[in-house]
Each structure stands twice: as C-alpha cells, then as structure tokens.
Write an enzyme that holds these catalytic residues in place. Structure first.
Site, PDB file in Angstrom:
ATOM      1  N   ASN A   1       0.887  -1.151   0.163  1.00 34.08           N
ATOM      2  CA  ASN A   1       0.036   0.042   0.075  1.00 34.08           C
ATOM      3  C   ASN A   1       0.808   0.996  -0.113  1.00 34.08           C
ATOM      4  O   ASN A   1       0.284   2.605   0.125  1.00 34.08           O
ATOM      5  CB  ASN A   1      -1.083  -0.148   1.127  1.00 34.08           C
ATOM      6  CG  ASN A   1      -0.321  -0.051   2.605  1.00 34.08           C
ATOM      7  OD1 ASN A   1       1.041   0.025   2.725  1.00 34.08           O
ATOM      8  ND2 ASN A   1      -1.211   0.259   3.622  1.00 34.08           N
TER       9      ASN A   1
ATOM     10  N   SER B   1      11.098 -11.701  14.097  1.00 36.26           N
ATOM     11  CA  SER B   1      11.853 -10.506  14.219  1.00 36.26           C
ATOM     12  C   SER B   1      12.910 -11.159  15.482  1.00 36.26           C
ATOM     13  O   SER B   1      12.319 -11.646  16.504  1.00 36.26           O
ATOM     14  CB  SER B   1      11.456  -9.105  14.646  1.00 36.26           C
ATOM     15  OG  SER B   1      12.429  -8.537  15.365  1.00 36.26           O
TER      16      SER B   1
ATOM     17  N   TYR C   1       4.910  -3.623  18.948  1.00 41.39           N
ATOM     18  CA  TYR C   1       5.536  -4.186  17.598  1.00 41.39           C
ATOM     19  C   TYR C   1       5.993  -5.592  17.862  1.00 41.39           C
ATOM     20  O   TYR C   1       5.530  -6.296  17.067  1.00 41.39           O
ATOM     21  CB  TYR C   1       6.599  -3.343  17.110  1.00 41.39           C
ATOM     22  CG  TYR C   1       7.527  -4.055  16.141  1.00 41.39           C
ATOM     23  CD1 TYR C   1       6.758  -3.857  14.977  1.00 41.39           C
ATOM     24  CD2 TYR C   1       8.632  -4.324  16.404  1.00 41.39           C
ATOM     25  CE1 TYR C   1       7.757  -4.741  14.009  1.00 41.39           C
ATOM     26  CE2 TYR C   1       9.571  -5.171  15.473  1.00 41.39           C
ATOM     27  CZ  TYR C   1       8.825  -5.498  14.249  1.00 41.39           C
ATOM     28  OH  TYR C   1       9.788  -5.952  13.291  1.00 41.39           O
TER      29      TYR C   1
ATOM     30  N   LYS D   1       4.572  -9.365  16.523  1.00 38.36           N
ATOM     31  CA  LYS D   1       5.182 -10.455  15.657  1.00 38.36           C
ATOM     32  C   LYS D   1       5.001 -11.863  16.721  1.00 38.36           C
ATOM     33  O   LYS D   1       4.661 -12.746  16.002  1.00 38.36           O
ATOM     34  CB  LYS D   1       6.952 -10.148  15.938  1.00 38.36           C
ATOM     35  CG  LYS D   1       6.938  -9.010  14.866  1.00 38.36           C
ATOM     36  CD  LYS D   1       6.853  -9.459  13.358  1.00 38.36           C
ATOM     37  CE  LYS D   1       7.081  -8.145  12.551  1.00 38.36           C
ATOM     38  NZ  LYS D   1       6.637  -8.328  11.032  1.00 38.36           N
TER      39      LYS D   1
HETATM   40  P1  NAD Z   1       9.494  -1.598   5.232  1.00 43.95           P
HETATM   41  O1  NAD Z   1       8.606  -0.741   5.979  1.00 43.95           O
HETATM   42  O2  NAD Z   1      10.757  -1.001   4.422  1.00 43.95           O
HETATM   43  O3  NAD Z   1       8.750  -2.578   4.380  1.00 43.95           O
HETATM   44  C1  NAD Z   1       7.348  -2.880   4.696  1.00 43.95           C
HETATM   45  C2  NAD Z   1       6.505  -2.696   3.565  1.00 43.95           C
HETATM   46  O4  NAD Z   1       4.914  -3.035   3.999  1.00 43.95           O
HETATM   47  C3  NAD Z   1       6.457  -1.085   3.028  1.00 43.95           C
HETATM   48  O5  NAD Z   1       6.720  -1.152   1.571  1.00 43.95           O
HETATM   49  C4  NAD Z   1       5.064  -0.813   3.616  1.00 43.95           C
HETATM   50  O6  NAD Z   1       4.438   0.225   2.663  1.00 43.95           O
HETATM   51  C5  NAD Z   1       4.222  -2.043   3.397  1.00 43.95           C
HETATM   52  N1  NAD Z   1       2.943  -2.134   4.017  1.00 43.95           N
HETATM   53  C6  NAD Z   1       3.016  -1.944   5.603  1.00 43.95           C
HETATM   54  N2  NAD Z   1       1.553  -2.198   5.806  1.00 43.95           N
HETATM   55  C7  NAD Z   1       0.825  -2.705   4.791  1.00 43.95           C
HETATM   56  C8  NAD Z   1      -0.482  -3.087   4.546  1.00 43.95           C
HETATM   57  N3  NAD Z   1      -1.139  -3.145   5.240  1.00 43.95           N
HETATM   58  N4  NAD Z   1      -0.763  -3.514   3.239  1.00 43.95           N
HETATM   59  C9  NAD Z   1       0.245  -3.326   2.001  1.00 43.95           C
HETATM   60  N5  NAD Z   1       1.607  -3.289   2.388  1.00 43.95           N
HETATM   61  C10 NAD Z   1       1.746  -2.710   3.607  1.00 43.95           C
HETATM   62  O7  NAD Z   1      10.211  -2.540   6.287  1.00 43.95           O
HETATM   63  P2  NAD Z   1      11.269  -3.769   6.070  1.00 43.95           P
HETATM   64  O8  NAD Z   1      12.362  -3.219   6.985  1.00 43.95           O
HETATM   65  O9  NAD Z   1      11.629  -3.983   4.707  1.00 43.95           O
HETATM   66  O10 NAD Z   1      10.643  -4.874   6.906  1.00 43.95           O
HETATM   67  C11 NAD Z   1       9.813  -5.961   6.258  1.00 43.95           C
HETATM   68  C12 NAD Z   1       9.416  -6.765   7.349  1.00 43.95           C
HETATM   69  O11 NAD Z   1      10.358  -7.243   8.244  1.00 43.95           O
HETATM   70  C13 NAD Z   1       8.578  -6.338   8.479  1.00 43.95           C
HETATM   71  O12 NAD Z   1       7.250  -7.385   8.698  1.00 43.95           O
HETATM   72  C14 NAD Z   1       9.176  -6.112   9.552  1.00 43.95           C
HETATM   73  O13 NAD Z   1       8.339  -5.813  10.744  1.00 43.95           O
HETATM   74  C15 NAD Z   1      10.284  -7.193   9.453  1.00 43.95           C
HETATM   75  N6  NAD Z   1      11.624  -6.938  10.238  1.00 43.95           N
HETATM   76  C16 NAD Z   1      12.143  -5.866  10.056  1.00 43.95           C
HETATM   77  C17 NAD Z   1      13.372  -5.516  10.551  1.00 43.95           C
HETATM   78  C18 NAD Z   1      14.348  -4.556  10.286  1.00 43.95           C
HETATM   79  O14 NAD Z   1      15.427  -4.035  11.104  1.00 43.95           O
HETATM   80  N7  NAD Z   1      14.166  -3.921   9.054  1.00 43.95           N
HETATM   81  C19 NAD Z   1      13.989  -6.724  11.679  1.00 43.95           C
HETATM   82  C20 NAD Z   1      13.058  -7.753  12.009  1.00 43.95           C
HETATM   83  C21 NAD Z   1      11.807  -7.867  11.363  1.00 43.95           C
HETATM   84  N1  UFG Z   2      22.016   3.141  18.402  1.00 46.02           N
HETATM   85  C1  UFG Z   2      22.625   4.147  18.741  1.00 46.02           C
HETATM   86  N2  UFG Z   2      22.226   5.404  18.190  1.00 46.02           N
HETATM   87  C2  UFG Z   2      21.194   5.638  17.363  1.00 46.02           C
HETATM   88  C3  UFG Z   2      20.516   4.424  16.824  1.00 46.02           C
HETATM   89  C4  UFG Z   2      20.863   3.250  17.473  1.00 46.02           C
HETATM   90  O1  UFG Z   2      23.239   4.206  19.572  1.00 46.02           O
HETATM   91  O2  UFG Z   2      20.853   6.597  16.897  1.00 46.02           O
HETATM   92  C5  UFG Z   2      22.271   2.007  19.185  1.00 46.02           C
HETATM   93  C6  UFG Z   2      21.059   0.978  19.825  1.00 46.02           C
HETATM   94  O3  UFG Z   2      21.228   1.664  21.330  1.00 46.02           O
HETATM   95  C7  UFG Z   2      21.273  -0.488  19.817  1.00 46.02           C
HETATM   96  C8  UFG Z   2      22.152  -0.477  18.280  1.00 46.02           C
HETATM   97  O4  UFG Z   2      22.536   0.915  17.997  1.00 46.02           O
HETATM   98  O5  UFG Z   2      22.568  -0.620  20.489  1.00 46.02           O
HETATM   99  C9  UFG Z   2      21.151  -0.846  17.102  1.00 46.02           C
HETATM  100  O6  UFG Z   2      19.907  -0.224  17.363  1.00 46.02           O
HETATM  101  P1  UFG Z   2      18.816  -0.056  16.132  1.00 46.02           P
HETATM  102  O7  UFG Z   2      17.834   0.735  16.582  1.00 46.02           O
HETATM  103  O8  UFG Z   2      19.458  -0.105  14.801  1.00 46.02           O
HETATM  104  O9  UFG Z   2      18.318  -1.612  16.349  1.00 46.02           O
HETATM  105  P2  UFG Z   2      17.522  -2.473  17.606  1.00 46.02           P
HETATM  106  O10 UFG Z   2      18.700  -3.636  17.648  1.00 46.02           O
HETATM  107  O11 UFG Z   2      17.198  -1.702  18.544  1.00 46.02           O
HETATM  108  O12 UFG Z   2      16.119  -3.104  16.832  1.00 46.02           O
HETATM  109  C10 UFG Z   2      15.957  -3.338  15.499  1.00 46.02           C
HETATM  110  C11 UFG Z   2      14.698  -3.150  15.015  1.00 46.02           C
HETATM  111  C12 UFG Z   2      13.966  -3.911  15.623  1.00 46.02           C
HETATM  112  C13 UFG Z   2      13.970  -5.394  15.568  1.00 46.02           C
HETATM  113  C14 UFG Z   2      15.438  -5.696  16.345  1.00 46.02           C
HETATM  114  C15 UFG Z   2      15.803  -7.070  16.077  1.00 46.02           C
HETATM  115  O13 UFG Z   2      14.532  -1.914  15.006  1.00 46.02           O
HETATM  116  O14 UFG Z   2      12.676  -3.752  15.195  1.00 46.02           O
HETATM  117  O15 UFG Z   2      16.524  -4.839  15.404  1.00 46.02           O
HETATM  118  O16 UFG Z   2      15.594  -7.322  14.716  1.00 46.02           O
HETATM  119  F1  UFG Z   2      13.080  -6.253  16.406  1.00 46.02           F
END
Ligand code: NAD
Ligand code: UFG
Length: 345
Positions: free
Chosen positions: A33, A125, A149, A153
């Site tokens: 979306n 995650s 969040y 999950k």
């Molecule tokens: P992202 O936000 O770049 O991608 C998610 C996509 O889903 C976006 O393009 C958004 O527009 C779309 N979206 C959200 N809600 C929607 C809906 N209801 N219908 C259709 N499209 C929708 O995020 P990402 O980093 O690519 O993450 C992808 C998945 O992996 C997510 O489920 C996220 O929770 C999970 N994840 C991400 C991380 C991370 O650090 N990036 C870590 C662990 C898990």
């Molecule tokens: N950090 C800083 N400064 C910043 C941002 C982050 O020092 O501006 C530090 C944080 O304290 C942490 C590390 O960098 O020690 C990583 O932080 P992130 O925010 O990049 O990632 P997190 O591990 O906190 O969380 C991410 C995603 C979550 C996911 C998790 C595990 O945001 O959604 O990884 O996949 F659940």
C-alpha cells in the site's frame, strides 16, 4: 516457473528479496500500500534484474481487494513482509500496529486457505526473544516481548503455529531477522526511512552525508567489550537469499519451520561507526548519550540451524555492509526522491 506473491515488496527487505527471486527465475507479484515505501523501488528492481514485476497497490487489511490478487493469479507461495515496524511508534500508536499487522496477516492466511496456497514465509524478528538469557540466541530460547510491535510478531507466530498444528499440509517459515543493514551493491535500492531514522545505520549514513550533525550513541556503560550495544548486523542481500532458501525448504513440504537469520557475530555501535568511517574515508561525529529505554546490551544469533537445514550462511562482512550502505546513501542522498543520474554497474 513458480509465482511468488511478495507483500510489502516495495519496502527495504522486500525489494532486495524481489531481486533475489527474479534472479532465481521466479515470477514476482508485489502487493504494497506504499505506506512506508514508493513504487520507484520496484522500477529499480526491474532495472537491476531486467525482469518485470506485477504490482498491485493494495492494503492487505482490505480483504476484498486483496482477494482479487488471488483470483487473478495462480500463486505458489507468499512472502509476507507487509507490516509496520518502528518500535517507538508502536508504543505511541499501539492500536494502529495491532490493526495493521494482525489484520493483514489474518487476511493472508485466510485467503491462502480459501485459494489453496500452501506455502508462507513470515517476517518475524529477533525482538521476540526480548532480553535473552545468554548469547548466541537459539531458536528454542524463551519468547518474551516488551513493546506492541514485538507483541504483534509474537502473536502472529502463535497464530501461525496454531494454524499449522491442524493444517498439516501447509508449510510455513517463521524467519527471525536480526539487524538488516547494507544495500544492493548497484546502489540502486536501499533503506529509505521517513523522517529521523530510528535505527543505527541510516542515522550514521545521514550524519556522513551531512543531513544530521552527529550520531548520538545510546550508552557506553553496557557490559560489552567497548561498553556500547552489540547486535548481529546482517547484509540485506544475505537476508534476501535466506528467503529464497526458506522457500525451497517449504517446497519440500516441511510443515512449520523457524529460523534465525543473522551472521552469528556481534558488532558494537563503535564497530559499526568505525566501519562506516572506513567506507566513507572521513571521521563521523558522535556523542555519548544516555541509554535508550528498552535497549538491551547484546543480541546475536546462532545461525547453526539455518545453516544445517537451509544451507544459509551470511557471506557479506561488516565492511561490505558499510561499503554498500554508504554507496546507496551517497548516490541517493534523498533516498528514492533523489533525481537520479546514475548508475547501474
Ligand atoms: P519496510 O517498512 O521498508 O517494508 C514494509 C512494507 O510493507 C512497506 O513497503 C509498506 O508500505 C508495506 N506495508 C505496511 N503495511 C501494509 C499493508 N497493510 N498492506 C500493504 N502493504 C503494507 O520494512 P522492512 O524493513 O522491509 O521490513 C519488512 C518486514 O520485516 C516487516 O514485517 C518488519 O516488521 C520485519 N522486520 C524488519 C526488521 C528491520 O530491522 N528492518 C527486523 C526484523 C523484522
Ligand atoms: N543506536 C545508537 N544510536 C542511534 C540508533 C541506535 O546508539 O541513533 C544503538 C542502539 O542503542 C543499539 C544499536 O545501535 O545498541 C542498534 O539499534 P537499532 O535501533 O538499529 O536496532 P535494534 O537492535 O534496537 O532494533 C532493531 C529493529 C527492531 C528489531 C530488532 C531485532 O528496530 O525492530 O532490530 O531485529 F526487532
């Protein structure tokens, strides 16, 4: 040729996974979306691969619209990335997170059942492990979440486990990602956060490009080798390859399987900062700040199970991840909004 429906395919991990799928000769359909992405990422995926994607701009929460995709296409498997993902935002807007993440996934499962699609890869995650009792983290560790969040999950993992228990002909992979960073080596696709980045890597690259003044490091008094937080950073292209390997596993009628996807190595905030300084060739300003509430000291995966059962092993080093993150940022200072001159190798 198998057809894969990728929800959230225009996003960060989704777009990189589309590249991997197209390179492996899958047909790709994307539903997104665009609430946190734009269609330009898909155009760039097509440029990188020389192949086409069928795109539907649909909200997965709108079941009647979503069903159209199932009616119009013969889908072999689904990779479900669509979801909201910002931890801090989820604390402020819990209802939006529960609505979006839960309803979209329940719709997907129900439509799979109705239209006889038997394979699903679900984006979970490392957040489901909460503050782990030790590192590395194994898949059978206790699950405990601390924010809405993470709760979406964990709830969805539970839903999928319950569903798989009574639907033995469905194959489901729960993939628990650690910290994805990096970008496709072409510099054409990468992470494009809205507003002030929450995560470490996009924040550092925005300091490096001159958009932000300094990196705030959230605490240097953790019980870790240099006092800063330790995470398992994994190149997004490695992660994308992990999805293709998981799909192949599902096609062997695996039932429900769960894997950590990371590198198995922990790196500190200072390690990442140093890696980025090396990639850019100049110093990046930083200040030590207070700890960020909710952060844990260290979190890294055991990836033995994914290696044994999928043949997954991360190939990119932290140095590669920093090089590719910087390459993406400097070629696209304003992400996909950058008027772009470039680039393909
Ligand atoms: P992202 O936000 O770049 O991608 C998610 C996509 O889903 C976006 O393009 C958004 O527009 C779309 N979206 C959200 N809600 C929607 C809906 N209801 N219908 C259709 N499209 C929708 O995020 P990402 O980093 O690519 O993450 C992808 C998945 O992996 C997510 O489920 C996220 O929770 C999970 N994840 C991400 C991380 C991370 O650090 N990036 C870590 C662990 C898990
Ligand atoms: N950090 C800083 N400064 C910043 C941002 C982050 O020092 O501006 C530090 C944080 O304290 C942490 C590390 O960098 O020690 C990583 O932080 P992130 O925010 O990049 O990632 P997190 O591990 O906190 O969380 C991410 C995603 C979550 C996911 C998790 C595990 O945001 O959604 O990884 O996949 F659940």
């Amino acid at each position: 040729m198998k057809t894969i429906l990728v929800t959230g395919g225009a996003g960060y991990i989704g777009s990189h996974t589309c590249v991997e799928l197209l390179n492996e000769n899958y047909n790709v359909i994307v539903v997104d979306n665009l609430c946190n992405s734009c269609e330009e990422s898909l155009k760039r995926v097509e440029r990188i691969t020389g192949k086409n994607i069928k795109f539907y701009k649909i909200d997965c929460c709108k079941k009647r619209l979503l069903e159209k995709v199932f009616v119009e296409n013969k889908i072999d498997a689904i990779i479900h990335f669509a979801g909201l993902k910002a931890v801090g935002e989820s604390v402020k807007m819990p209802l939006e997170y529960y609505q979006n993440n839960l309803i979209s996934t329940l719709n997907i499962i129900d439509l799979m059942r109705k239209h006889d699609v038997k394979s699903l890869v679900f984006s979970s995650s490392a957040t489901v492990y909460g503050d782990p009792k030790s590192v590395p983290i194994y898949e059978d560790f206790d699950l405990k979440v601390t924010n809405p969040y993470g709760r979406t999950k964990l709830m969805l993992e539970d839903v999928l486990r319950d569903f798989a228990n009574v639907n033995k002909d469905f194959n489901i992979a729960l993939l628990r990602y650690f910290n994805p960073i990096g970008a496709h080596p072409s510099g054409l696709i990468g992470e494009d956060p809205n507003g002030i980045p929450n995560n470490l890597m996009p924040y550092i690259t925005q300091v490096a490009i001159g958009k932000r003044e300094f990196l705030g490091i959230f605490g240097n008094d953790y019980n870790t080798p240099d006092g800063t937080g330790v995470r398992d950073y994994v190149h997004v292209c490695d992660l994308a390859r992990g999805h293709v390997l998981a799909l192949k596993k599902l096609f062997t009628n695996s039932g429900l399987v769960t894997y950590n996807l990371g590198t198995g190595k922990g790196s500190s905030v200072l390690d990442v900062l140093k890696g980025m300084e090396k990639a850019c060739g100049f110093e990046i300003k930083y200040k030590i700040l207070e700890r960020r509430p909710g952060d844990i000291a260290q979190c890294y995966a055991s990836c033995d199970k994914a290696y044994k059962e999928l043949g997954f092993k991360a190939q990119y080093s932290l140095e590669d991840m920093c090089r590719d993150s910087w390459n993406w940022q400097k070629n696209n200072p304003n992400g996909y909004k950058t008027k772009n001159k470039i680039l393909v190798k």
